[in-house]
Design a protein around this motif. Structure first.
Motif, mmCIF file in Angstrom:
data_model
loop_
_atom_site.group_PDB
_atom_site.id
_atom_site.type_symbol
_atom_site.label_atom_id
_atom_site.label_comp_id
_atom_site.label_asym_id
_atom_site.label_seq_id
_atom_site.Cartn_x
_atom_site.Cartn_y
_atom_site.Cartn_z
ATOM 1 N N PRO A 42 0.852 -1.195 0.000
ATOM 2 C CA PRO A 42 0.000 0.000 0.000
ATOM 3 C C PRO A 42 0.884 1.241 0.000
ATOM 4 C CG PRO A 42 0.097 -0.963 2.192
ATOM 5 C CD PRO A 42 0.867 -1.888 1.287
ATOM 6 N N ASP A 47 -4.781 3.009 2.294
ATOM 7 C CA ASP A 47 -4.692 1.645 1.756
ATOM 8 C C ASP A 47 -4.017 0.673 2.712
ATOM 9 O OD1 ASP A 47 -5.844 2.620 -0.484
ATOM 10 O OD2 ASP A 47 -4.024 2.629 -1.719
ATOM 11 N N TYR A 48 -3.375 1.203 3.730
ATOM 12 C CA TYR A 48 -2.607 0.359 4.659
ATOM 13 C C TYR A 48 -3.589 -0.268 5.653
ATOM 14 C CZ TYR A 48 1.540 -0.885 7.506
ATOM 15 O OH TYR A 48 2.528 -1.550 8.190
ATOM 16 N N ILE A 49 -3.709 -1.577 5.588
ATOM 17 C CA ILE A 49 -4.688 -2.287 6.435
ATOM 18 C C ILE A 49 -4.020 -2.703 7.747
ATOM 19 C CG2 ILE A 49 -6.126 -4.373 6.577
ATOM 20 C CD1 ILE A 49 -6.146 -4.194 3.369
ATOM 21 N N TYR A 201 -0.611 -9.160 12.832
ATOM 22 C CA TYR A 201 -1.907 -8.718 12.315
ATOM 23 C C TYR A 201 -3.044 -9.625 12.781
ATOM 24 C CZ TYR A 201 0.377 -5.408 9.162
ATOM 25 O OH TYR A 201 1.098 -4.362 8.658
ATOM 26 N N ILE A 209 -6.100 -8.089 3.567
ATOM 27 C CA ILE A 209 -4.839 -7.910 2.822
ATOM 28 C C ILE A 209 -4.757 -8.915 1.668
ATOM 29 C CG2 ILE A 209 -2.315 -8.235 3.022
ATOM 30 C CD1 ILE A 209 -2.558 -6.859 5.826
ATOM 31 N N ARG A 212 -7.113 -7.807 -1.059
ATOM 32 C CA ARG A 212 -6.552 -6.664 -1.805
ATOM 33 C C ARG A 212 -5.479 -7.136 -2.780
ATOM 34 N NH1 ARG A 212 -2.070 -3.566 -1.112
ATOM 35 N NH2 ARG A 212 -2.182 -1.459 -1.974
ATOM 36 N N PRO A 237 1.749 -10.096 6.777
ATOM 37 C CA PRO A 237 1.333 -9.800 5.398
ATOM 38 C C PRO A 237 2.320 -10.261 4.323
ATOM 39 C CG PRO A 237 0.988 -7.893 6.783
ATOM 40 C CD PRO A 237 1.711 -8.901 7.628
HETATM 41 N N1 ADE Z 1 0.284 -5.617 1.822
HETATM 42 C C1 ADE Z 1 1.236 -5.856 2.692
HETATM 43 N N2 ADE Z 1 0.980 -5.253 3.869
HETATM 44 C C2 ADE Z 1 -0.184 -4.597 3.724
HETATM 45 C C3 ADE Z 1 -0.991 -3.789 4.575
HETATM 46 N N3 ADE Z 1 -0.657 -3.546 5.845
HETATM 47 N N4 ADE Z 1 -2.125 -3.280 4.072
HETATM 48 C C4 ADE Z 1 -2.478 -3.531 2.797
HETATM 49 N N5 ADE Z 1 -1.761 -4.289 1.966
HETATM 50 C C5 ADE Z 1 -0.640 -4.824 2.418
#
Ligand code: ADE
Length: 352
Positions: A42, A47-49, A201, A209, A212, A237
């Motif tokens: 992201p 966009d950062y999940i 996470y 993630i 996405r 992730p």
């Molecule tokens: N891809 C890797 N880490 C991510 C995150 N924290 N959020 C979205 N996409 C990702």
């Protein structure tokens, strides 16, 4: 004033070329310079999940820095590998509207490497130093006045003519990343205005993630397939994206698969020896060693490392955090111990 041994002459001018990656915060420039793995990263807070608290803290500091027209204070990001420290540094640069210069502490072997990087910084730019706990002492001592007073203290000349010359630096943000915050010296740690831990996470964030990434890779996965990858990615992730690509390989070879389902995920991950909890061969080897050879422990870290032929720092900062997080391993004052949940997972409860 730090006395350092760096010398700058015309012939020996700082040449960070090849040791530094210069990344523009704009997505188009990023794509030009980043590797393929990075295309799933992201690029902005939105966009950062996951990592909600971290984002909250950083968003406030970024907004405040922008409002004051200042550089963001120096940031230390720490936590197990693969949780998004580099990604967050790039997000920070993007949100600040500045370039990010990426390097890694082991690449800053000679004083002139860090001198070159610092002298080339433009106002408010972001310098990302990965594995900052591995910074050589001379580089670290050059960083102290640079971080605190925006000043570079250089030793110039030799013998009788040796003297220290101070060079002013523009305001900049150092983002340091480490898997081993405890290995940083306290003078260095104390110079970061923000020090933030990245957490493993949550399942629902990992599932999002995977969804996405699947979308970016133009793959169609059922919700259960995304969930299965999320369950088996060690709460990380980077591993989720890697597993997704391995699943894609199997789907490609099979052919004719419009939608990837949980059964295909299961088959693909079995093939790669990633079990239902996400343990890989090296996790199981560690637990099996404790159980088979030492009845489950306690066993000292160095003994485990020697027996498995692994580096103890790697075991401690990479392998063990996840095993502890899933509740399969405990660190006790007398050594590492496999928990009851760990024994059950390996099907060895009867051996206690
Ligand atoms: N891809 C890797 N880490 C991510 C995150 N924290 N959020 C979205 N996409 C990702």
């Amino acid at each position: 004033m730090a006395i350092v041994s760096s010398k700058i002459s015309k012939a020996d001018s700082p040449t960070p070329k090849g040791r530094e990656r210069l990344v523009h915060a704009e997505p188009i420039e990023q794509e030009r310079t980043l590797s393929r793995e990075d295309s799933l990263r992201p690029s902005c807070f939105e966009d950062y999940i996951g990592q909600t608290e971290l984002k909250q803290v950083l968003k406030i500091s970024v907004t405040a820095a922008l409002g004051r027209g200042e550089a963001l204070d120096h940031v230390l990001l720490y936590g197990p590998p693969g949780l998004g420290k580099t990604t967050m540094a790039l997000v920070l640069a993007k949100e600040l509207g500045v370039k990010a210069r990426l390097t890694s502490a082991p690449a800053l072997e000679r004083p002139r490497d860090i001198v070159g990087l610092l002298m080339n910084l433009q106002p408010r730019e972001l310098l990302f130093v990965d594995e900052i706990h591995r910074l050589p002492k001379v580089a670290e001592e050059l960083l102290y006045p640079a971080m605190e007073d925006r000043r570079l203290d250089l030793n110039v000349g030799k013998g009788n003519t040796a003297r220290t010359r101070s060079v002013d630096l523009p305001p900049f943000t150092l983002v340091g990343a480490t898997t081993r915050a405890g290995a940083l010296s306290s003078p260095l740690r104390d110079r970061f205005g923000l020090s933030q831990r990245l957490e493993f996470y949550r399942l629902k964030d990992l599932q999002a993630i995977v969804e996405r990434a699947a979308c970016l890779l133009k793959l169609s996965l059922t919700n259960d397939a995304c969930l299965e990858i999320a369950r088996r990615c060690r709460s990380t992730p980077r591993i989720a994206n890697r597993l997704l690509k391995r699943v894609r390989d199997v789907a490609t070879v099979r052919g004719g698969m419009n939608v990837i389902d949980a059964q295909l995920v299961d088959e693909a991950l079995e093939l790669h020896r990633v079990d239902r909890k996400g343990l890989d061969a090296s996790d199981r080897r560690l637990l099996e060693f404790l159980l088979k050879v030492h009845g489950g422990g306690p066993v000292g870290l160095d003994t485990i490392a020697a027996a498995l032929g692994e580096d103890s720092a790697t075991l401690e900062s990479v392998v063990e955090p996840f095993l502890m997080q899933v509740g399969f391993l405990n660190r006790t004052p007398r050594g590492r111990v496999v928990t009851e949940a760990g024994r059950i997972h390996l099907g060895r409860l009867d051996k206690k």
